[in-house]
Design an enzyme around this catalytic site. Structure first.
Site, PDB file in Angstrom:
ATOM      1  N   ASP A  73       0.866  -1.207  -0.031  1.00 21.74           N
ATOM      2  CA  ASP A  73       0.038   0.364   0.058  1.00 21.74           C
ATOM      3  C   ASP A  73       0.866   1.283   0.169  1.00 21.74           C
ATOM      4  O   ASP A  73       2.052   1.375   0.020  1.00 21.74           O
ATOM      5  CB  ASP A  73      -1.202   0.413   1.224  1.00 21.74           C
ATOM      6  N   ASN A 141      -7.378  -2.467  14.609  1.00 23.47           N
ATOM      7  CA  ASN A 141      -9.126  -2.721  14.017  1.00 23.47           C
ATOM      8  C   ASN A 141      -9.031  -3.811  13.034  1.00 23.47           C
ATOM      9  O   ASN A 141     -10.448  -4.267  12.470  1.00 23.47           O
ATOM     10  CB  ASN A 141      -9.892  -1.451  13.327  1.00 23.47           C
ATOM     11  N   HIS A 143      -7.661  -5.134  10.606  1.00 28.31           N
ATOM     12  CA  HIS A 143      -7.170  -3.528   8.935  1.00 28.31           C
ATOM     13  C   HIS A 143      -6.252  -5.189   8.159  1.00 28.31           C
ATOM     14  O   HIS A 143      -5.469  -5.205   8.943  1.00 28.31           O
ATOM     15  CB  HIS A 143      -7.436  -2.875   8.399  1.00 28.31           C
ATOM     16  N   GLU A 148      -9.706  -1.003   5.468  1.00 27.03           N
ATOM     17  CA  GLU A 148      -9.926  -1.674   6.548  1.00 27.03           C
ATOM     18  C   GLU A 148     -11.791  -2.387   6.855  1.00 27.03           C
ATOM     19  O   GLU A 148     -11.792  -2.538   5.499  1.00 27.03           O
ATOM     20  CB  GLU A 148     -10.884   0.386   7.161  1.00 27.03           C
TER      21      GLU A 148
HETATM   22  P1  PGA Z   1       2.355  -1.748  12.540  1.00 25.50           P
HETATM   23  O1  PGA Z   1       0.576  -1.548  11.365  1.00 25.50           O
HETATM   24  O2  PGA Z   1       2.687  -2.905  12.109  1.00 25.50           O
HETATM   25  O3  PGA Z   1       2.873  -0.596  12.597  1.00 25.50           O
HETATM   26  O4  PGA Z   1       1.614  -1.971  14.251  1.00 25.50           O
HETATM   27  C1  PGA Z   1       0.143  -2.385  10.732  1.00 25.50           C
HETATM   28  C2  PGA Z   1      -0.825  -2.540  10.274  1.00 25.50           C
HETATM   29  O5  PGA Z   1      -1.023  -1.395  10.754  1.00 25.50           O
HETATM   30  O6  PGA Z   1      -1.629  -2.908   9.166  1.00 25.50           O
END
Ligand code: PGA
Length: 249
Positions: A73, A141, A143, A148
């Protein structure tokens, strides 16, 4: 009626983030050993120890010269020169140090017209023969990528609106005064499910409910990570801190 086949998701609980990274690198090395490997990579903080180990392996002789890679992304409106962009992150943490040239790795162009760029990116993945192994993190959450809650399981690369929770979590990567973009380009859940193998890494106590939501309860777009249970070859590596409260066999 949509009939979904649920597969057995492998879940390995390991001591700490270092043990998760060590195990992840074992799995990634199997992909790098393929004749023409295509590796999908994630940004975020969780995979950083993995990329550190891959840099060390490159420094001690592991060749990445035949690897091609796709990022999950990118924020809309940010280019490679913007420090919080995922282009910049991946160039700094992984692609630069392991010697991947610009023709070997791809990320959605956050400065391009988003809808056309999403289509171009999805086509580029397909033209590369698809992804052999996709590394994934998970949001608090649930995702995956920037898909999302509510994202369709057959969604392809597209422009998405970031949730308030995601913007809040990612604010730490932006200098004071620079807002987190509202939109991003992300591989879709359908794009991710087409990868031949999935490897999700989950560490830390802030991910306790994300992990339990991913592996227990109903498979639902409300928790995008539950889509992993629809993939025939998916593995979650979690550390003890994230796995608190999970039933142990
Ligand atoms: P993080 O992010 O590894 O910094 O917790 C993961 C994500 O948001 O997919």
């Amino acid at each position: 009626m949509t009939v979904r086949r649920e597969f057995c998701l492998r879940v390995e609980i390991l001591r700490d983030p270092d043990a998760v990274a060590d195990r992840a690198v074992e799995i990634i090395r199997e992909t790098i050993a393929l004749p023409a490997p295509v590796l999908g990579v994630a940004t975020g903080h969780t995979p950083l120890p993995i990329y550190e180990r891959l840099r060390e392996l490159a420094a001690t002789g592991l060749s990445f010269s035949h690897l091609r890679s796709f990022a999950l992304d990118e924020y809309c409106g940010l280019g490679p020169e913007d420090a919080p962009s995922y282009h910049a992150f991946l160039q700094q943490e992984l692609f630069g140090p392991v010697g991947l040239g610009p023709d070997q790795w791809h990320a959605p162009d956050g400065l391009a017209e988003p809808d056309a760029e999403a289509h171009r990116y999805e086509t580029a993945i397909r033209d590369a023969g698809g992804i052999d192994l996709q590394i994934l993190g998970i949001g608090r959450n649930g995702h995956i990528g920037f898909n999302e809650p509510g994202s369709a399981f057959d969604s392809l690369t597209r422009r998405v609106t970031l949730s308030e929770d995601t913007k809040k979590a990612n604010k730490r990567d932006f200098p004071p005064g620079q807002p987190v973009p509202h939109e991003a380009l992300t591989m879709g859940i359908g794009t991710i499910l087409r990868a031949r193998k999935l490897l999700m890494v989950i560490t830390g106590e802030t991910k306790i409910s994300a992990l339990s939501g991913a592996i227990m309860g109903p498979i639902t777009p409300d928790i995008p990570a539950t889509a992993l249970r629809l993939h025939p070859d998916a593995t979650i590596l979690a550390d003890e801190a994230a796995a608190v409260g999970l039933p142990r066999i």
